[in-house]
Scaffold this active site. Structure first.
Site, PDB file in Angstrom:
ATOM      1  N   GLU A 176      -1.253  -1.854  -9.812  1.00  0.00           N
ATOM      2  CA  GLU A 176      -1.156  -3.069  -9.003  1.00  0.00           C
ATOM      3  C   GLU A 176       0.072  -3.912  -9.332  1.00  0.00           C
ATOM      4  O   GLU A 176       0.656  -4.547  -8.447  1.00  0.00           O
ATOM      5  CB  GLU A 176      -2.433  -3.899  -9.160  1.00  0.00           C
ATOM      6  CG  GLU A 176      -3.694  -3.192  -8.692  1.00  0.00           C
ATOM      7  CD  GLU A 176      -3.647  -2.779  -7.225  1.00  0.00           C
ATOM      8  OE1 GLU A 176      -2.731  -3.201  -6.503  1.00  0.00           O
ATOM      9  OE2 GLU A 176      -4.538  -2.021  -6.818  1.00  0.00           O
ATOM     10  N   GLU A 215       0.823  -1.210   0.000  1.00  0.00           N
ATOM     11  CA  GLU A 215       0.000   0.000   0.000  1.00  0.00           C
ATOM     12  C   GLU A 215       0.857   1.260   0.000  1.00  0.00           C
ATOM     13  O   GLU A 215       0.496   2.261  -0.629  1.00  0.00           O
ATOM     14  CB  GLU A 215      -0.948  -0.011   1.200  1.00  0.00           C
ATOM     15  CG  GLU A 215      -1.896  -1.204   1.261  1.00  0.00           C
ATOM     16  CD  GLU A 215      -2.719  -1.398   0.003  1.00  0.00           C
ATOM     17  OE1 GLU A 215      -2.969  -0.397  -0.704  1.00  0.00           O
ATOM     18  OE2 GLU A 215      -3.108  -2.538  -0.288  1.00  0.00           O
TER      19      GLU A 215
END
Length: 868
Positions: free
Chosen positions: A501, A479
């Site tokens: 991602e 994150e």
């Protein structure tokens, strides 16, 4: 606007006509009512029209060219670079991006000269006959189209910014006499283009303007996906008001926010982030090219804490008794979809005494890091950029806080609070300047649908990440990596999710190894083991998903293209299956790993820091990264690598890329030592499983080695391929590794084994898993192989399908048989209104609830009822 735009059933429409006008700044002024599940208030939009944007773009291009020439003359180390995707080189259709911020709005129901032709104001929908006006020589009025869904829009009005005292400083007009539309638009135009070093003054003016009186209501109309606004006689974007106020309230079933209870049983609300982003929180422009700034004032009961995407660590201001007000702002332009808010009874978890056993020690902040603002030569539109601030560039640790329900204080202090400083420091070591000045981390309720979600200045983490040191560390690093890839550098086309991602997945291993201060050999071993795990997952993913969902660049040569108005669709954006897929994580990861090996790790990460410096604050497409990377690969190492070849093999094809297949074949039998140890243990367990209960005389009992969490996951993955495991083998597995005490990743695979082999004495562990870790680990594969391929899913809500829950598996009959075999746990759950969802029953199981968007507070286990 292309009124004939007709997205297919699972495509997400982006309706905003961003080619004509862009929102440069939002000010939100909101009240949160937790009891009624409603957020109500106003948003003021500060707009810039197409013509003004083109003029300013030409001007900044010329300025940038002069700066670049000056930098060259002075031989500065990093001259101005204007990349192909720089906002300065975009046309307005592609994405010019400026910056703005929020100010507190003030409700003003007595707007002068209000146009009261809007019908059905109680429901927030005006009559569609007011959408356009053809009385002006046959020309229609200009329509501002915003993305909007599940909102009750009550009123829209023009804001009289000229009424703000002292605003004359922002206009070239000597005196504000005879205020007209042109003058008000000129004021807004000057306000949104103030130089970055005037950011505080700009925020103040935004706040003052947001409280200015209205000067006439505007006609509006809504449909399922948009809000359309017009002003009679304003036939072009240039004539349309550049500051408008929208009065609205959310609906309890709106899919942008989740109303639920935290782990302590107290009510809370937070934004979901997907699949429809923030259009059910406030009317906005959702396309990524609509990069804006914001500021928000949120009022809630005094027992609640408001956390938000904001540069400041907001302190509450007491209002009336029992009510507090919180104010946040952002000065870096970003898509409206990145805005995040959470309101709940959160407790700040502060570290206990620092331990020498921690991975690293948090160093002091540079004294000027939080206040010093300077502007230098960057490729993005002007804003107060940390990459040109000397204090910020050397700041390894940014200010950070951790929030959670009070019941999780202990476990947060043991893991998350201790891990955060070394992970932040490691990210700086790998990628350079932190793009954001501070960070909050919130442990969200148990129904949060993933392990984590990154937004500007705030990260949501699932409670499941707290179950193990390694799981918490790797997810935290993932994150944090999104601060650079996904936020500071965003994908211009949402279908290219791998740009966010894939990068975060690849970087999480690198940052985590740095945070642990591993030697190069230890780091390589750890990364090879994780690559082995991801290879298994990628193979499973591609075997059990439709081919069209396996493509990382589904629009191919049309990627990044929009209609003339700026409207577009995100392919498969509403497909319920997509939220369960990991292909953009995994294929993106393997592509970046392949490229890093081709270039060499040291050269690759040096390049990556250069890429970040070049493209921060901007939106990119795949070719921007690949072109710049290939320029840095020596000719002799490129071989047949080209942007076109990478597109064809990696990004625009389904299945496993040929180069990846070749690499895995070459490495077959040459696994890292950590993976080889797992292979040895697997062989021991398969022997033990085949061995009769009574051992032969003289036969030695196998001694099993202690394994790391990632090794345990790989071990269980291999054992799941075994057709039969005896109960005594499962008992021994549980005893040997204390599987019920492992992290959620390990227990996920363990639960699969329990269910597959009907290990009834461990069903309580499955129940615990579903209650505590159900939401992030939404899918269990019960049986693998051709004879039985049944999948269980559990979900937080019915989400986009209006009550229809997507499921997978072989067939409904087998699903019912599996449920009957596990009556203690594998049964249908109850919805929020008490109605029961039954297993089986055709191709889909439907949960009929009064509030389809409301979160189910108790575990809901749904058995597959759809044919494979």
């Amino acid at each position: 606007m292309d009124t004939k735009l007709d997205p297919s059933r699972d495509d997400l429409p982006l309706m905003a006509n961003t080619s004509h006008m862009l929102v440069r700044h939002y000010t939100l002024d909101l009240d949160v009512d937790v009891e009624s599940h409603v957020i109500e208030g106003t948003t003021v939009l500060f707009l810039e029209d197409e013509n003004s944007l083109k003029k300013r773009t030409r001007s900044t291009q010329e300025t940038c060219q002069l700066e670049a020439e000056e930098a060259c003359r002075l031989r500065t180390p990093e001259p101005c670079r204007v990349p192909m995707t720089s906002a300065r080189s975009f046309s307005c259709k592609v994405g010019c991006s400026d910056f703005a911020t929020f100010g507190k709005g003030e409700k003003d129901p007595s707007a002068k000269d209000g146009n009261h032709d809007n019908q059905e104001q109680a429901s927030g929908i005006s009559s569609s006959k007011y959408c356009c006006d053809t009385e002006h020589h046959g020309r229609e009025d200009f329509l501002l189209v915003l993305d909007c869904c599940d909102l009750s829009v009550l009123k829209v009005e023009e804001v009289d910014v000229a009424a703000v005292p002292g605003i004359e400083k922002l206009t070239r007009s000597p005196k504000l006499t005879g205020v007209c539309e042109e003058l008000r638009n000129e004021i807004v135009g000057e306000l949104v283009t103030l130089p970055a070093h005037h950011w505080r003054e700009q925020l103040d003016y935004y706040a003052l303007c947001s409280r200015a009186p209205g000067c006439g209501e505007l006609f509006f109309d809504t449909d399922a996906w948009s809000l359309r606004i017009r002003k009679t006689g304003a036939q072009t974007a240039m004539d349309f008001p550049h500051a408008i106020r929208i009065w609205y309230k959310t609906k309890p079933e709106g899919q942008s926010v989740t109303w639920t209870s935290d782990q302590s049983g107290r009510p809370c609300v937070y934004t979901m982030g997907s699949p429809i982003n923030n259009r059910a929180l406030f009317p906005c422009q959702e396309p990524p090219v609509a990069m804006s700034t914001w500021q928000a004032t949120v009022r809630a009961a005094a027992s609640f804490v408001v956390l938000m995407s904001g540069e400041n660590s907001a302190k509450p201001t007491p209002l009336r008794e029992g009510c507090l007000s919180w104010h946040y702002y952002v000065t870096m332009p970003m898509p409206a979809s990145t805005f995040t808010v959470a309101v709940g009874c959160w407790t700040e978890i502060k570290p206990e005494t620092c331990s020498s056993n921690d991975l690293a020690t948090a160093g002091p902040l540079p004294p000027s890091a939080t206040d010093s603002r300077s502007v230098g030569i960057c490729g993005h539109m002007e804003y107060p950029c940390r990459f040109q601030n000397t204090s910020a560039t050397t700041q390894e640790l940014i200010p950070h806080r951790v929030f959670a329900p009070v019941c999780l204080r202990g476990v947060c202090q043991e893991t998350l609070v201790r891990l955060l400083p070394p992970c932040l420091s490691a990210a700086h070591s790998v990628l350079g300047t932190h793009p954001f000045s501070r960070l909050d981390i919130l442990i969200v309720p148990a129904n949060f649908p993933s392990l984590g979600m990154a937004s500007p200045h705030i990260i949501f983490l699932s409670q499941s990440t707290l179950t193990g040191w390694s799981l918490c560390g790797t997810r935290l690093c993932h994150e944090i990596a999104h601060s650079w890839f996904g936020l500071a550098i965003g994908a211009r086309d949402w279908t290219e999710e791998w740009l966010s991602e894939g990068f975060a997945t690849h970087l999480e291993d690198i940052i985590w190894a740095e945070a642990q201060q591993l030697s190069s050999h230890e780091a390589q071993e750890q990364q090879e083991l994780r690559a082995c795990l991801r290879w298994h997952r990628l193979q499973d993913e591609l075997q059990n998903s439709p081919e069209e969902m396996q493509v990382l660049r589904p629009s191919k040569e049309k990627t990044g293209h929009v209609s003339d108005s700026g409207a577009s669709v995100v392919r498969h954006g509403l497909n319920p299956d997509k939220m369960f897929m990991q292909v953009h994580y995994l294929k993106g990861y393997f592509l970046l790993r392949f490229l890093a090996r081709r270039l060499g790790d040291e050269a690759y990460f040096s390049f990556l820091r250069k890429f970040v410096y070049t493209f921060h604050g901007q939106l990119i497409l795949s070719q921007n990264f690949l072109q710049m990377l290939l320029e840095n690969i020596p000719e002799e190492n490129r071989l047949e690598l080209s942007v076109e070849n990478i597109f064809q093999d990696w990004l625009e094809s389904s299945g496993i890329p040929k180069l990846l297949q070749q690499e895995r074949r070459r490495r077959a039998g040459a696994e890292c030592a950590l993976a080889r140890r797992v292979g040895t243990e697997v062989a021991k367990w398969t022997r033990a499983n085949r061995r009769p209960r009574r051992r032969k005389r003289g036969e030695q009992e196998d001694v099993f080695e202690k394994l790391l969490p990632d090794q345990l996951v790989l071990l269980l993955e291999h054992l799941l391929e075994e057709k039969t495991l005896r109960p005594r083998t499962l008992q021994s597995l549980q005893r040997t590794y204390c599987l019920h005490e492992q992290d959620a990743e390990v227990r996920h695979r363990w639960c699969e084994l329990i269910i597959k082999h009907k290990f009834t004495e461990a069903y309580e562990q499955v129940e615990r898993f579903l209650q505590e870790d159900q939401w992030p680990f939404r899918q269990l594969v019960l049986c693998r192989g051709s004879s039985c391929d049944v999948t269980w899913l559990w979900t937080t809500s019915t989400s986009p399908g209006h009550g229809r829950v997507p499921l997978r598996g072989a067939d409904g009959e087998r699903g019912c048989q599996a449920a009957a075999a596990c009556p203690q746990m594998l049964r249908a759950g109850q919805g929020a209104d008490g109605q029961v969802l039954s297993p089986g029953g055709g191709r889909n199981a439907v949960l009929n609830r009064k509030d389809p968007g409301e979160i189910v507070s108790r575990p809901l286990l749904i058995l597959d009822a759809r044919g494979a």
